[in-house]
Design a protein around this motif. Structure first.
Motif, PDB file in Angstrom:
ATOM      1  N   LEU A 140       1.102  -1.037  -0.259  1.00 57.15           N
ATOM      2  CA  LEU A 140       0.012   0.242   0.545  1.00 57.15           C
ATOM      3  C   LEU A 140       1.143   1.059  -0.201  1.00 57.15           C
ATOM      4  O   LEU A 140       2.030   1.362   0.505  1.00 57.15           O
ATOM      5  CB  LEU A 140      -1.285  -0.065   1.298  1.00 57.15           C
ATOM      6  N   SER A 143       0.708   2.599   5.535  1.00 55.89           N
ATOM      7  CA  SER A 143      -0.542   1.556   6.143  1.00 55.89           C
ATOM      8  C   SER A 143      -0.616   2.044   8.025  1.00 55.89           C
ATOM      9  O   SER A 143       0.138   2.995   7.905  1.00 55.89           O
ATOM     10  CB  SER A 143      -0.151   0.016   5.662  1.00 55.89           C
ATOM     11  N   ASP A 189     -10.106  -1.225   4.323  1.00 57.68           N
ATOM     12  CA  ASP A 189      -8.645  -1.803   4.981  1.00 57.68           C
ATOM     13  C   ASP A 189      -8.756  -3.004   4.569  1.00 57.68           C
ATOM     14  O   ASP A 189      -7.354  -4.183   4.759  1.00 57.68           O
ATOM     15  CB  ASP A 189      -8.737  -0.690   6.342  1.00 57.68           C
ATOM     16  N   TYR A 288      -7.813   3.760   4.719  1.00 60.80           N
ATOM     17  CA  TYR A 288      -8.118   3.421   3.293  1.00 60.80           C
ATOM     18  C   TYR A 288      -9.462   3.871   3.481  1.00 60.80           C
ATOM     19  O   TYR A 288     -10.519   4.826   2.134  1.00 60.80           O
ATOM     20  CB  TYR A 288      -7.672   2.744   2.654  1.00 60.80           C
ATOM     21  N   ASP A 289     -10.730   3.287   4.588  1.00 54.97           N
ATOM     22  CA  ASP A 289     -12.598   3.601   4.581  1.00 54.97           C
ATOM     23  C   ASP A 289     -11.757   4.440   6.169  1.00 54.97           C
ATOM     24  O   ASP A 289     -11.293   5.072   6.861  1.00 54.97           O
ATOM     25  CB  ASP A 289     -12.385   2.150   4.776  1.00 54.97           C
ATOM     26  N   GLY A 307     -10.180   8.023   7.078  1.00 52.18           N
ATOM     27  CA  GLY A 307      -9.605   7.258   5.472  1.00 52.18           C
ATOM     28  C   GLY A 307     -10.858   7.412   4.077  1.00 52.18           C
ATOM     29  O   GLY A 307     -12.002   6.972   5.127  1.00 52.18           O
ATOM     30  N   GLU A 309      -9.822   7.224   0.993  1.00 55.35           N
ATOM     31  CA  GLU A 309      -8.850   7.094  -0.427  1.00 55.35           C
ATOM     32  C   GLU A 309      -9.567   6.561  -1.920  1.00 55.35           C
ATOM     33  O   GLU A 309     -11.275   6.032  -1.848  1.00 55.35           O
ATOM     34  CB  GLU A 309      -7.557   6.015  -0.349  1.00 55.35           C
ATOM     35  N   GLU A 311      -9.230   4.003  -3.389  1.00 55.96           N
ATOM     36  CA  GLU A 311     -10.159   2.835  -3.469  1.00 55.96           C
ATOM     37  C   GLU A 311     -11.671   2.656  -2.905  1.00 55.96           C
ATOM     38  O   GLU A 311     -11.998   1.690  -3.615  1.00 55.96           O
ATOM     39  CB  GLU A 311      -9.068   1.453  -2.660  1.00 55.96           C
ATOM     40  N   TRP A 312     -11.645   3.575  -2.134  1.00 60.10           N
ATOM     41  CA  TRP A 312     -12.911   3.278  -1.076  1.00 60.10           C
ATOM     42  C   TRP A 312     -14.152   4.180  -2.182  1.00 60.10           C
ATOM     43  O   TRP A 312     -15.090   4.361  -2.183  1.00 60.10           O
ATOM     44  CB  TRP A 312     -12.754   4.379  -0.275  1.00 60.10           C
ATOM     45  N   ASN A 326     -10.411  13.111   2.689  1.00 57.69           N
ATOM     46  CA  ASN A 326      -9.203  12.274   3.165  1.00 57.69           C
ATOM     47  C   ASN A 326      -8.358  12.195   4.305  1.00 57.69           C
ATOM     48  O   ASN A 326      -7.397  13.805   3.647  1.00 57.69           O
ATOM     49  CB  ASN A 326      -8.659  11.096   1.359  1.00 57.69           C
TER      50      ASN A 326
END
Length: 381
Positions: A140, A143, A189, A288-289, A307, A309, A311-312, A326
């Protein structure tokens, strides 16, 4: 149906229980308290060696012999509870080591509860072998291990879940995965490390009881209130040092327009009350979440730095800075986002409304409970 929820983190199992109860199921939580937070537990497993002389004796004996009195105490309590912990239709463990015991005794407890019941499931919603291994492999951009790896934090090593990389916990992980129906992730995550794993049953977003969390439209005519709740044992892991640095930058030019509230290691009921009047809430950085505190704050209409990000945002199909902010591991970046909100209070109102709507749409506790039931039913033996 009878459902047993083993362990409690951040009120997740309590919220899931409330959703399952609304669907007319019989639900029991067995757990020890989650540190200082003291969430409700039906069958409380008491930790009796946490302070004073008992703790010193426990630590000395463990150092000399490897025997952990607390783990033995917890296992004994679980065994005595066999009648109350038996004959459930579904059992869900919140973690591979939900009681904080040695790996051997966590295995013993897992085997006991599994032998008394059918259909055993696991949640990935905190540090465990797969999530820590994934973070340790630097797959990642950053992290939960970043503050540890960059040498910033050597004080609270246990907070990073590094114990899960030890051989005995790897063995525990393997044993649990061989004996569960499947594993469920609670957010992005934990979803990312589990993707393509044969035991992975998918992501079910954290349940949030929106019936008990009242939405309050923010009033931005006066000072903007920024709330920073600190868990002392996770200070660097959650990025609290970066949040505090960002506040120093902001205060240099905006001290007359903001009010900062900082609280430390506060029990859950007091924490919820304390953030009531806040416009902006700091949750965590190396994620990330959203964490659970973030979701509950969003349900109340707070603008949360957490979080969020790509990806979320890709998973939920939301645009940047519309639901949550974020929180990157960069104090200057965070300070600029804060400045943007202070100078554009209409954005606070807009994000507040969107945040509540997002929680109702994706994290409603009854919808979440239905998803759990569906997943358990589809994968039962």
């Amino acid at each position: 149906m009878k459902i047993l929820l083993v362990g409690e983190y951040s009120r997740l199992h309590n919220s899931l229980k409330e959703g399952l109860l609304r669907l007319n199921h019989d639900v029991t939580i067995v757990a020890s308290f989650d540190g200082f937070k003291k969430y409700n537990v039906d069958l409380l497993i008491e930790k009796r060696y946490q302070t004073g002389l008992k703790q010193k004796i426990k630590n000395l004996l463990y150092l000399i012999s490897g025997i952990d009195l607390e783990s033995i105490n917890i296992k004994s309590q679980v065994k005595r509870l066999q009648p109350q912990l038996s004959n459930y239709d579904f059992v869900q463990f919140i973690n591979e080591a939900p009681f904080g015991c040695t790996a051997k005794i966590e295995k013993d407890i897992f085997d006991l509860i599994s032998s008394w019941n059918n259909n055993i499931y696991l949640l990935s919603c905190g540090t465990d072998f797969i999530s820590v291994s994934y973070a340790n492999a630097d797959k990642l951009r950053y992290s939960i291990l970043t503050p540890y790896k960059n040498g910033k934090d050597r004080t609270f090593i246990s907070a990073y879940g590094l114990k899960f990389l030890k051989p005995e916990f790897k063995k525990l992980h393997k044993h649990i995965y061989e004996n569960i129906n499947g594993v469920i992730a609670s957010d992005i995550d934990y979803h990312l490390p589990l993707k393509n794993h044969p035991k992975y049953l998918g992501l079910i977003p954290n349940p949030v009881n929106t019936d008990v969390l009242t939405y309050k439209r923010p009033k931005t005519e006066e000072k903007i209130i920024i709330f920073h709740g600190i868990n002392s044992s996770n200070y660097y892991k959650k990025g609290n040092d970066i949040f505090e640095e960002a506040l120093e930058i902001l205060s240099a030019n905006y001290s007359e327009r903001i009010k900062i509230i900082t609280v430390r290691s506060m029990p859950y009921k007091d924490y919820i009350k304390a953030l009531d009047g806040a416009h902006i809430v700091f949750d965590q950085i190396y994620a990330y979440d959203q964490g659970y505190n973030a979701l509950e704050a969003m349900a109340q209409g707070k603008v949360v730095f957490t979080g969020a990000e790509k990806e979320w945002s890709n998973y939920y199909n939301v645009e940047e800075d519309t639901v949550a902010i974020n929180a990157l591991p960069n104090a200057t970046h965070i300070a600029k986002k804060l400045e943007w909100l202070i100078n554009n209070p209409n954005k606070i109102t807009e994000i507040s409304k969107n945040a509540r709507q997002f929680i109702e749409e994706h994290h409603n506790y009854i919808s979440s409970a239905k998803n759990y039931l569906k997943t358990w039913q589809e994968n039962k033996e």
